[in-house]
Motif scaffolding. Structure first.
Motif, short mmCIF file in Angstrom:
data_model
loop_
_atom_site.label_atom_id
_atom_site.label_comp_id
_atom_site.label_asym_id
_atom_site.label_seq_id
_atom_site.Cartn_x
_atom_site.Cartn_y
_atom_site.Cartn_z
N UNK A 42 45.78 8.75 41.05
CA UNK A 42 45.42 10.16 41.17
C UNK A 42 46.42 10.96 42.02
N UNK A 43 46.93 10.44 43.14
CA UNK A 43 47.90 11.23 43.90
C UNK A 43 49.12 11.64 43.05
N UNK A 44 49.51 10.78 42.12
CA UNK A 44 50.62 11.12 41.24
C UNK A 44 50.21 12.20 40.26
N UNK A 45 48.99 12.08 39.68
CA UNK A 45 48.52 13.12 38.77
C UNK A 45 48.44 14.47 39.48
N UNK A 46 48.05 14.46 40.74
CA UNK A 46 47.96 15.72 41.50
C UNK A 46 49.33 16.36 41.68
N UNK A 47 50.34 15.53 41.89
CA UNK A 47 51.71 16.06 41.98
C UNK A 47 52.15 16.63 40.62
N UNK A 48 51.76 15.98 39.52
CA UNK A 48 52.07 16.51 38.19
C UNK A 48 51.49 17.91 38.04
N UNK A 49 50.23 18.08 38.45
CA UNK A 49 49.57 19.37 38.31
C UNK A 49 50.25 20.44 39.17
N UNK A 50 50.78 20.02 40.30
CA UNK A 50 51.38 20.97 41.24
C UNK A 50 52.81 21.36 40.83
N UNK A 51 53.60 20.40 40.39
CA UNK A 51 55.02 20.66 40.16
C UNK A 51 55.46 20.53 38.71
N UNK A 52 54.60 19.99 37.86
CA UNK A 52 55.01 19.68 36.48
C UNK A 52 55.44 18.23 36.40
N UNK A 53 55.03 17.54 35.35
CA UNK A 53 55.30 16.10 35.26
C UNK A 53 56.79 15.79 35.18
N UNK A 54 57.58 16.64 34.51
CA UNK A 54 59.00 16.35 34.35
C UNK A 54 59.72 16.31 35.69
N UNK A 55 59.49 17.31 36.53
CA UNK A 55 60.17 17.35 37.82
C UNK A 55 59.73 16.20 38.72
N UNK A 56 58.44 15.88 38.66
CA UNK A 56 57.94 14.78 39.50
C UNK A 56 58.51 13.45 39.05
N UNK A 57 58.49 13.19 37.75
CA UNK A 57 58.96 11.89 37.29
C UNK A 57 60.47 11.76 37.47
N UNK A 58 61.20 12.89 37.41
CA UNK A 58 62.63 12.84 37.71
C UNK A 58 62.86 12.47 39.18
N UNK A 59 62.00 12.98 40.06
CA UNK A 59 62.11 12.62 41.47
C UNK A 59 61.77 11.14 41.68
N UNK A 60 60.77 10.65 40.94
CA UNK A 60 60.41 9.23 41.02
C UNK A 60 61.60 8.36 40.61
#
Length: 335
Positions: free
Chosen positions: A279-297
């Motif tokens: 869930x903490x990852x899903x919350x980051x997706x909602x906040x920043x967009x999944x593409x930007x978050x997964x690129x950071x990952x």
């Protein structure tokens, strides 16, 4: 088995026009229905990393693809929304498709072919098939808002010339077009349509079950139903979806496979537990967009350069990037 047909390759300056002319002169015949569902289980969608010079970082991309194949995903979705396909030229997309198939170690690769003009969609489909893709993924990309009849016409034109299965991609957040059930049913009856990628399911379990059941009623039996929107992936599988088309799995296949395999084994509680852990990852997706978050990952794990998104997109930085790093550390997401 699905027959692969390889179309001729034309010079880049004549590519799209000659492909369209050739396809019209050589229509494919589709009297035989698909024999069995093609898209089931976990389909992982990796980034298409961009190097500092603006070109595709083929080494990093191949590394991501090999990682997915080694993890045991059921298919690999190259050039999906996570793969930034709208930002790449047709030649770049053709190269990415070839790299994905070459490094997938036999895992089926589905290649995104969306574009503004049908002419370019057909050219991208030709390139994907020439690369050896097991299927293609098509969203109704547009600048001018499309009507339902125009979207149906797009799929009608494309499927008339395909020799591999097609996934219908309903992505209203990006395309600003929402499929109706009537349109799902019309498109689902077209030749070579093998799966529908829906944007998610209702949060309420009973409503999710009803939604998937409704899709089963209106789609042909051979068309699978796949869920996207990673926060609702487990709910979709538990409700009866055949596939999960996952952003997260393209970089972190391990934890998403754990959710998928639990759901496939009928262990709904375990699948929900594994999903809730993320869930903490899903919350980051909602906040920043999944593409930007997964690129950071991917950057944090050393899989891609620190800045691998195509301009004008910018990766997360400062406190936003540190939030991603913190979630990775706390959840031990390193696979």
């Amino acid at each position: 088995m699905i027959e692969h047909v390889f179309y001729p390759v034309f010079p880049p300056d004549q590519h799209a026009g000659q492909v369209l002319t050739w396809l019209r002169a050589n229509p494919r015949q589709h009297e035989r229905p698909l024999e069995k569902p093609v898209f089931t289980g976990l389909s992982a969608f990796p980034l298409t990393p961009i190097a500092a010079d603006g070109d595709i970082d083929e080494e990093a991309f191949a590394r991501l693809v090999r990682r997915l194949a080694a993890a045991g995903v059921d298919s690999i979705g190259a050039l999906g929304s996570t793969g930034s396909y709208p930002y790449l030229s047709l030649p770049e997309r053709a190269r990415a498709a070839r790299v994905a198939v070459e490094h997938a170690d036999g895992v089926p690769v589905v290649v995104g072919i969306g574009a503004l003009r049908t002419r370019d969609v057909l050219a991208a489909a030709e390139d994907a098939q020439h690369a050896g893709a097991a299927g293609v993924l098509l969203a109704p990309v547009s600048y001018q808002p499309l009507t339902g009849d125009e979207v149906f016409g797009l799929y009608e034109d494309v499927t008339a010339h395909l020799s591999v299965p097609l996934v219908v991609y309903d992505n209203p957040r990006t395309t600003r077009f929402t499929f109706t059930d009537e349109l799902y049913a019309r498109v689902g009856r077209l030749p070579r349509v093998a799966s529908v990628k829906i944007p998610g399911v209702p949060a309420d379990p009973a409503a999710a079950l009803a939604r998937v059941a409704r899709l089963r009623e209106i789609l042909p039996p051979h068309v699978t139903v796949g869920v996207s929107g990673d926060a609702s992936g487990a709910a979709g599988l538990i409700a009866g979806c055949d596939a999960w088309y996952s952003v997260t799995a393209g970089t972190l296949p391990g934890p998403v496979l754990a959710v998928t395999r639990a759901a496939q084994a009928g262990r709904a509680d375990r699948a929900q537990e594994e999903s809730e852990r993320l869930r903490p990852l899903w919350e980051l997706f909602a906040r920043h967009g999944s593409l930007r978050v997964i690129a950071a990952v991917a950057a944090e794990l050393g899989l891609t350069p620190s800045d691998s998104l195509p301009r004008p997109l910018r990766g997360l930085s400062g406190d936003d990037h540190e939030q991603v790093a913190d979630v990775l550390r706390r959840l031990r997401l390193d696979a």
